[in-house]
Design a protein around this motif. Structure first.
Motif, PDB file in Angstrom:
ATOM      1  N   ARG A 214      39.701  47.234  24.391  1.00  0.00           N
ATOM      2  CA  ARG A 214      38.864  46.106  24.807  1.00  0.00           C
ATOM      3  C   ARG A 214      39.477  44.786  24.344  1.00  0.00           C
ATOM      4  O   ARG A 214      39.539  43.819  25.100  1.00  0.00           O
ATOM      5  CB  ARG A 214      37.458  46.274  24.252  1.00  0.00           C
ATOM      6  CG  ARG A 214      36.539  45.142  24.648  1.00  0.00           C
ATOM      7  CD  ARG A 214      35.087  45.459  24.278  1.00  0.00           C
ATOM      8  NE  ARG A 214      34.208  44.355  24.497  1.00  0.00           N
ATOM      9  CZ  ARG A 214      33.838  43.878  25.674  1.00  0.00           C
ATOM     10  NH1 ARG A 214      34.289  44.441  26.771  1.00  0.00           N
ATOM     11  NH2 ARG A 214      33.020  42.859  25.790  1.00  0.00           N
ATOM     12  N   ASN A 215      39.946  44.723  23.102  1.00  0.00           N
ATOM     13  CA  ASN A 215      40.563  43.504  22.576  1.00  0.00           C
ATOM     14  C   ASN A 215      41.839  43.151  23.343  1.00  0.00           C
ATOM     15  O   ASN A 215      42.107  41.969  23.609  1.00  0.00           O
ATOM     16  CB  ASN A 215      40.848  43.638  21.085  1.00  0.00           C
ATOM     17  CG  ASN A 215      39.579  43.644  20.267  1.00  0.00           C
ATOM     18  OD1 ASN A 215      38.538  43.156  20.695  1.00  0.00           O
ATOM     19  ND2 ASN A 215      39.648  44.222  19.084  1.00  0.00           N
ATOM     20  N   ALA A 216      42.632  44.163  23.712  1.00  0.00           N
ATOM     21  CA  ALA A 216      43.849  43.911  24.485  1.00  0.00           C
ATOM     22  C   ALA A 216      43.498  43.355  25.865  1.00  0.00           C
ATOM     23  O   ALA A 216      44.141  42.419  26.352  1.00  0.00           O
ATOM     24  CB  ALA A 216      44.667  45.194  24.618  1.00  0.00           C
ATOM     25  N   CYS A 217      42.460  43.896  26.483  1.00  0.00           N
ATOM     26  CA  CYS A 217      42.032  43.402  27.804  1.00  0.00           C
ATOM     27  C   CYS A 217      41.491  41.985  27.711  1.00  0.00           C
ATOM     28  O   CYS A 217      41.767  41.145  28.576  1.00  0.00           O
ATOM     29  CB  CYS A 217      40.974  44.325  28.396  1.00  0.00           C
ATOM     30  SG  CYS A 217      41.616  45.911  28.927  1.00  0.00           S
ATOM     31  N   LEU A 218      40.729  41.691  26.677  1.00  0.00           N
ATOM     32  CA  LEU A 218      40.186  40.345  26.507  1.00  0.00           C
ATOM     33  C   LEU A 218      41.299  39.327  26.263  1.00  0.00           C
ATOM     34  O   LEU A 218      41.240  38.200  26.762  1.00  0.00           O
ATOM     35  CB  LEU A 218      39.169  40.314  25.368  1.00  0.00           C
ATOM     36  CG  LEU A 218      37.845  41.030  25.655  1.00  0.00           C
ATOM     37  CD1 LEU A 218      36.983  41.077  24.407  1.00  0.00           C
ATOM     38  CD2 LEU A 218      37.117  40.361  26.802  1.00  0.00           C
ATOM     39  N   ALA A 219      42.322  39.719  25.507  1.00  0.00           N
ATOM     40  CA  ALA A 219      43.467  38.825  25.294  1.00  0.00           C
ATOM     41  C   ALA A 219      44.191  38.557  26.606  1.00  0.00           C
ATOM     42  O   ALA A 219      44.600  37.428  26.883  1.00  0.00           O
ATOM     43  CB  ALA A 219      44.427  39.442  24.268  1.00  0.00           C
ATOM     44  N   LEU A 220      44.327  39.591  27.437  1.00  0.00           N
ATOM     45  CA  LEU A 220      44.951  39.411  28.745  1.00  0.00           C
ATOM     46  C   LEU A 220      44.114  38.493  29.630  1.00  0.00           C
ATOM     47  O   LEU A 220      44.652  37.634  30.330  1.00  0.00           O
ATOM     48  CB  LEU A 220      45.138  40.763  29.428  1.00  0.00           C
ATOM     49  CG  LEU A 220      45.716  40.732  30.825  1.00  0.00           C
ATOM     50  CD1 LEU A 220      47.156  40.255  30.798  1.00  0.00           C
ATOM     51  CD2 LEU A 220      45.616  42.089  31.467  1.00  0.00           C
ATOM     52  N   CYS A 221      42.799  38.648  29.579  1.00  0.00           N
ATOM     53  CA  CYS A 221      41.910  37.805  30.389  1.00  0.00           C
ATOM     54  C   CYS A 221      42.023  36.330  29.995  1.00  0.00           C
ATOM     55  O   CYS A 221      41.915  35.451  30.845  1.00  0.00           O
ATOM     56  CB  CYS A 221      40.465  38.270  30.246  1.00  0.00           C
ATOM     57  SG  CYS A 221      40.164  39.886  30.976  1.00  0.00           S
ATOM     58  N   ARG A 222      42.241  36.073  28.714  1.00  0.00           N
ATOM     59  CA  ARG A 222      42.402  34.689  28.264  1.00  0.00           C
ATOM     60  C   ARG A 222      43.723  34.098  28.737  1.00  0.00           C
ATOM     61  O   ARG A 222      43.827  32.908  29.001  1.00  0.00           O
ATOM     62  CB  ARG A 222      42.312  34.613  26.742  1.00  0.00           C
ATOM     63  CG  ARG A 222      40.896  34.730  26.194  1.00  0.00           C
ATOM     64  CD  ARG A 222      40.850  34.413  24.719  1.00  0.00           C
ATOM     65  NE  ARG A 222      41.624  35.341  23.913  1.00  0.00           N
ATOM     66  CZ  ARG A 222      41.166  36.478  23.389  1.00  0.00           C
ATOM     67  NH1 ARG A 222      39.912  36.825  23.581  1.00  0.00           N
ATOM     68  NH2 ARG A 222      41.937  37.251  22.668  1.00  0.00           N
ATOM     69  N   GLN A 223      44.742  34.926  28.873  1.00  0.00           N
ATOM     70  CA  GLN A 223      46.068  34.440  29.246  1.00  0.00           C
ATOM     71  C   GLN A 223      46.271  34.317  30.750  1.00  0.00           C
ATOM     72  O   GLN A 223      47.033  33.469  31.198  1.00  0.00           O
ATOM     73  CB  GLN A 223      47.142  35.376  28.682  1.00  0.00           C
ATOM     74  CG  GLN A 223      47.239  35.349  27.184  1.00  0.00           C
ATOM     75  CD  GLN A 223      48.235  36.384  26.679  1.00  0.00           C
ATOM     76  OE1 GLN A 223      48.822  37.112  27.452  1.00  0.00           O
ATOM     77  NE2 GLN A 223      48.406  36.438  25.370  1.00  0.00           N
ATOM     78  N   CYS A 224      45.611  35.150  31.527  1.00  0.00           N
ATOM     79  CA  CYS A 224      45.848  35.197  32.972  1.00  0.00           C
ATOM     80  C   CYS A 224      44.596  34.805  33.739  1.00  0.00           C
ATOM     81  O   CYS A 224      43.510  35.283  33.430  1.00  0.00           O
ATOM     82  CB  CYS A 224      46.248  36.606  33.397  1.00  0.00           C
ATOM     83  SG  CYS A 224      47.745  37.196  32.620  1.00  0.00           S
TER      84      CYS A 224
END
Length: 120
Positions: free
Chosen positions: A83-93
Protein backbone atom coordinates in the motif's frame (compact mmCIF):
# COMPACT_ATOMS: atom_id res chain seq x y z
CA UNK A 1 24.54 -7.73 -52.56
CA UNK A 2 25.14 -5.52 -49.51
CA UNK A 3 23.43 -2.61 -51.21
CA UNK A 4 20.30 -4.72 -51.83
CA UNK A 5 20.18 -5.79 -48.16
CA UNK A 6 20.52 -2.19 -46.97
CA UNK A 7 17.80 -1.05 -49.37
CA UNK A 8 15.50 -3.84 -48.13
CA UNK A 9 16.11 -2.84 -44.49
CA UNK A 10 15.41 0.83 -45.24
CA UNK A 11 12.21 -0.15 -47.05
CA UNK A 12 11.09 -2.38 -44.14
CA UNK A 13 11.75 0.33 -41.55
CA UNK A 14 9.94 2.93 -43.66
CA UNK A 15 6.96 0.60 -44.10
CA UNK A 16 6.80 -0.09 -40.35
CA UNK A 17 6.91 3.63 -39.63
CA UNK A 18 4.09 4.33 -42.08
CA UNK A 19 1.98 1.56 -40.55
CA UNK A 20 2.59 2.86 -37.04
CA UNK A 21 1.65 6.38 -38.08
CA UNK A 22 -1.55 5.11 -39.73
CA UNK A 23 -2.41 3.12 -36.59
CA UNK A 24 -1.83 6.13 -34.30
CA UNK A 25 -3.96 8.40 -36.49
CA UNK A 26 -6.74 5.82 -36.61
CA UNK A 27 -6.72 5.59 -32.81
CA UNK A 28 -6.84 9.36 -32.59
CA UNK A 29 -9.90 9.69 -34.79
CA UNK A 30 -11.79 6.64 -33.54
CA UNK A 31 -11.33 7.07 -29.80
CA UNK A 32 -13.89 8.85 -27.66
CA UNK A 33 -13.35 12.35 -26.28
CA UNK A 34 -14.05 11.43 -22.67
CA UNK A 35 -11.48 10.54 -20.07
CA UNK A 36 -10.98 6.81 -19.80
CA UNK A 37 -10.65 5.08 -16.47
CA UNK A 38 -9.31 1.59 -15.91
CA UNK A 39 -9.75 -0.37 -12.72
CA UNK A 40 -7.32 -2.85 -11.17
CA UNK A 41 -8.35 -4.78 -8.05
CA UNK A 42 -5.63 -5.77 -5.58
CA UNK A 43 -6.49 -8.52 -3.11
CA UNK A 44 -4.77 -9.83 -0.01
CA UNK A 45 -1.48 -11.47 -0.89
CA UNK A 46 -0.96 -9.64 -4.20
CA UNK A 47 2.65 -8.72 -4.91
CA UNK A 48 4.18 -5.91 -7.00
CA UNK A 49 1.02 -3.80 -6.94
CA UNK A 50 2.89 -0.56 -7.63
CA UNK A 51 4.67 -2.13 -10.60
CA UNK A 52 1.35 -3.37 -12.01
CA UNK A 53 -0.23 0.08 -11.60
CA UNK A 54 2.67 1.81 -13.32
CA UNK A 55 2.87 -0.66 -16.20
CA UNK A 56 -0.90 -0.38 -16.75
CA UNK A 57 -0.61 3.42 -16.88
CA UNK A 58 2.22 3.24 -19.42
CA UNK A 59 0.43 0.76 -21.67
CA UNK A 60 -2.95 2.43 -21.52
CA UNK A 61 -1.62 5.95 -22.02
CA UNK A 62 -0.37 4.88 -25.45
CA UNK A 63 -3.83 3.71 -26.51
CA UNK A 64 -5.59 6.77 -25.07
CA UNK A 65 -3.21 9.34 -26.56
CA UNK A 66 -3.82 12.32 -26.65
CA UNK A 67 -6.91 12.02 -24.46
CA UNK A 68 -6.46 11.63 -20.70
CA UNK A 69 -6.31 8.21 -19.12
CA UNK A 70 -6.60 7.33 -15.44
CA UNK A 71 -5.77 4.04 -13.72
CA UNK A 72 -7.56 3.31 -10.47
CA UNK A 73 -6.17 0.69 -8.15
CA UNK A 74 -8.56 -0.65 -5.53
CA UNK A 75 -6.98 -1.85 -2.30
CA UNK A 76 -8.95 -4.88 -1.11
CA UNK A 77 -6.55 -5.92 1.64
CA UNK A 78 -2.97 -5.68 0.37
CA UNK A 79 -0.10 -5.53 2.81
CA UNK A 80 0.97 -2.23 4.35
CA UNK A 81 4.26 -2.32 2.45
CA UNK A 82 2.49 -2.73 -0.90
CA UNK A 83 0.00 0.00 0.00
CA UNK A 84 2.81 2.44 0.88
CA UNK A 85 4.60 1.67 -2.41
CA UNK A 86 1.38 2.33 -4.36
CA UNK A 87 0.73 5.57 -2.50
CA UNK A 88 4.28 6.76 -3.23
CA UNK A 89 3.72 5.98 -6.91
CA UNK A 90 0.41 7.88 -6.87
CA UNK A 91 2.18 10.95 -5.49
CA UNK A 92 4.82 10.81 -8.23
CA UNK A 93 2.65 10.03 -11.26
CA UNK A 94 -0.44 11.78 -12.47
CA UNK A 95 -3.27 9.58 -13.66
CA UNK A 96 -2.78 6.87 -11.03
CA UNK A 97 -4.89 6.62 -7.89
CA UNK A 98 -5.22 4.07 -5.11
CA UNK A 99 -8.71 3.81 -3.64
CA UNK A 100 -10.45 1.85 -0.94
CA UNK A 101 -13.63 -0.03 -1.90
CA UNK A 102 -15.69 2.63 -0.09
CA UNK A 103 -14.05 5.45 -2.06
CA UNK A 104 -14.71 3.55 -5.29
CA UNK A 105 -18.38 3.17 -4.37
CA UNK A 106 -18.68 6.89 -3.71
CA UNK A 107 -16.92 7.70 -6.98
CA UNK A 108 -19.17 5.39 -9.00
CA UNK A 109 -22.40 6.66 -7.42
CA UNK A 110 -21.30 10.26 -7.95
CA UNK A 111 -20.57 9.60 -11.65
CA UNK A 112 -23.85 7.76 -12.05
CA UNK A 113 -25.75 10.76 -10.74
CA UNK A 114 -23.93 13.23 -12.99
CA UNK A 115 -24.07 11.10 -16.16
CA UNK A 116 -27.80 11.35 -16.79
CA UNK A 117 -29.38 14.66 -15.74
CA UNK A 118 -32.85 13.47 -16.80
CA UNK A 119 -32.89 10.74 -14.16
CA UNK A 120 -34.72 11.53 -10.97
Amino acid sequence: MVKAVIEALVFAVTLCGALLLTYALALLFVSRDTQREYLILFFKGDQNCARRLYSAQLRLSFFCFPKPCRVLGVDCGVSEEERNACLALCRQCSGIELLTPEELTRLLTKEEQTDDPKRS
